[in-house]
Write an enzyme that holds these catalytic residues in place. Structure first.
Site, PDB file in Angstrom:
ATOM      1  N   SER A  97      41.481  42.595  33.006  1.00 58.84           N
ATOM      2  CA  SER A  97      42.881  42.213  32.783  1.00 58.84           C
ATOM      3  C   SER A  97      43.817  43.408  32.862  1.00 58.84           C
ATOM      4  O   SER A  97      43.409  44.556  32.697  1.00 58.84           O
ATOM      5  CB  SER A  97      43.047  41.574  31.405  1.00 58.84           C
ATOM      6  OG  SER A  97      42.168  40.507  31.253  1.00 58.84           O
TER       7      SER A  97
HETATM    8  N1  SAH Z   1      37.406  40.735  29.303  1.00 58.20           N
HETATM    9  C1  SAH Z   1      36.940  41.233  30.580  1.00 58.20           C
HETATM   10  C2  SAH Z   1      37.535  40.512  31.762  1.00 58.20           C
HETATM   11  C3  SAH Z   1      37.109  39.079  31.819  1.00 58.20           C
HETATM   12  S1  SAH Z   1      37.259  38.270  33.387  1.00 58.20           S
HETATM   13  C4  SAH Z   1      37.130  42.731  30.705  1.00 58.20           C
HETATM   14  O1  SAH Z   1      37.642  43.371  29.767  1.00 58.20           O
HETATM   15  O2  SAH Z   1      36.730  43.283  31.736  1.00 58.20           O
HETATM   16  C5  SAH Z   1      36.621  36.710  32.861  1.00 58.20           C
HETATM   17  C6  SAH Z   1      35.131  36.669  32.678  1.00 58.20           C
HETATM   18  O3  SAH Z   1      34.783  35.418  32.097  1.00 58.20           O
HETATM   19  C7  SAH Z   1      34.362  36.757  33.984  1.00 58.20           C
HETATM   20  O4  SAH Z   1      33.517  37.877  33.966  1.00 58.20           O
HETATM   21  C8  SAH Z   1      33.579  35.441  34.049  1.00 58.20           C
HETATM   22  O5  SAH Z   1      32.289  35.579  34.621  1.00 58.20           O
HETATM   23  C9  SAH Z   1      33.492  35.069  32.577  1.00 58.20           C
HETATM   24  N2  SAH Z   1      33.259  33.663  32.280  1.00 58.20           N
HETATM   25  C10 SAH Z   1      33.693  32.569  32.950  1.00 58.20           C
HETATM   26  N3  SAH Z   1      33.280  31.448  32.331  1.00 58.20           N
HETATM   27  C11 SAH Z   1      32.562  31.834  31.236  1.00 58.20           C
HETATM   28  C12 SAH Z   1      31.863  31.128  30.196  1.00 58.20           C
HETATM   29  N4  SAH Z   1      31.839  29.798  30.141  1.00 58.20           N
HETATM   30  N5  SAH Z   1      31.238  31.868  29.227  1.00 58.20           N
HETATM   31  C13 SAH Z   1      31.252  33.230  29.285  1.00 58.20           C
HETATM   32  N6  SAH Z   1      31.880  33.942  30.248  1.00 58.20           N
HETATM   33  C14 SAH Z   1      32.533  33.250  31.200  1.00 58.20           C
END
Ligand code: SAH
Length: 215
Positions: free
Chosen positions: A60
């Site tokens: 993000s």
């Molecule tokens: N917080 C992260 C960025 C997250 S991007 C950082 O600091 O880098 C969103 C993430 O959510 C992705 O990696 C994706 O694979 C994950 N995601 C999507 N659906 C999900 C679910 N149901 N449970 C856990 N993770 C999930």
């Protein structure tokens, strides 16, 4: 290196104008964002923009990380759930804000979960546990949590996560359609749930139960 330091200073001046919590800003200054992104985008690490981290996912924008973190109003001893570990960057910031608490971070993509887990351990964020997501959204095994942060877009506020939130706990999540969401702050009280909209945002979709379809 000099250029990146200058950009880092400029970024924190920018964030300081928008973010009230000194503790959040200090924690963010201590976490090297460049170590959480692939080499090819490292020169952009201190731009106030989201960056690609591979597997079609993004880390993000720093402003959004700061804003969501400050909305959690952490005191330092809480047990926090992050849904969507991605690079591990957000988890590292939470780690520094929880000297007497800890973070459980769940990630659906096994490769990202493994990479982030190793990275966080090597960088010394010892109070973070990265889990690969199971069949139930969140992490029922470690519930209840004092705070929950969801870093992927949810079509609605996920009931399963509300159920994993302790009474008195706070949850921040992007809620809405795929192309743009409301940043929601929910508080669980004895009487039920209060919900506030804290602005607009754009996140990659939550997949699986209570998320968007796989397609
Ligand atoms: N917080 C992260 C960025 C997250 S991007 C950082 O600091 O880098 C969103 C993430 O959510 C992705 O990696 C994706 O694979 C994950 N995601 C999507 N659906 C999900 C679910 N149901 N449970 C856990 N993770 C999930």
């Amino acid at each position: 290196m000099q250029r990146i330091n200058a950009e880092k200073s400029a970024l924190f001046v920018e964030l300081g104008a928008e973010i009230g919590s000194k503790a959040v800003l200090e924690a963010m200054e201590r976490v090297p964002r460049e170590l959480f992104v692939p080499a090819e985008v490292r020169p952009l690490a201190y731009q106030n923009i989201p960056l690609s981290i591979g597997s079609g996912q993004t880390i993000s924008q720093p402003y959004m990380v700061a804003r969501m973190t400050e909305l959690l109003e952490l005191k330092g001893d809480e047990k926090v759930l992050e849904v969507g570990t991605g690079s591990g960057y957000q988890a590292a910031i939470l780690s520094l804000l929880l000297p007497r608490g800890g973070v459980v971070s769940v990630e659906r993509d096994e490769t990202l979960a493994a990479t982030a887990g190793v990275r966080l351990e090597e960088l010394g964020y010892g109070n973070v546990t990265v889990e690969t997501a199971g069949p139930t959204l969140g992490c029922p095994d470690h519930a209840p949590f004092d705070a929950i942060i969801v870093t992927a877009a949810c079509p609605g506020l996920p009931d399963t996560l509300v159920g994993q939130l302790a009474v008195g706990g706070r949850m921040v999540a992007p809620v809405g359609p795929r192309d743009e969401q409301s940043l929601i702050l929910a508080r669980r009280t004895e009487e039920g749930l209060t919900v506030e909209v804290q602005g607009r945002c754009r996140f990659v979709p939550l997949l699986g139960p209570e998320g968007f379809g796989e397609g």
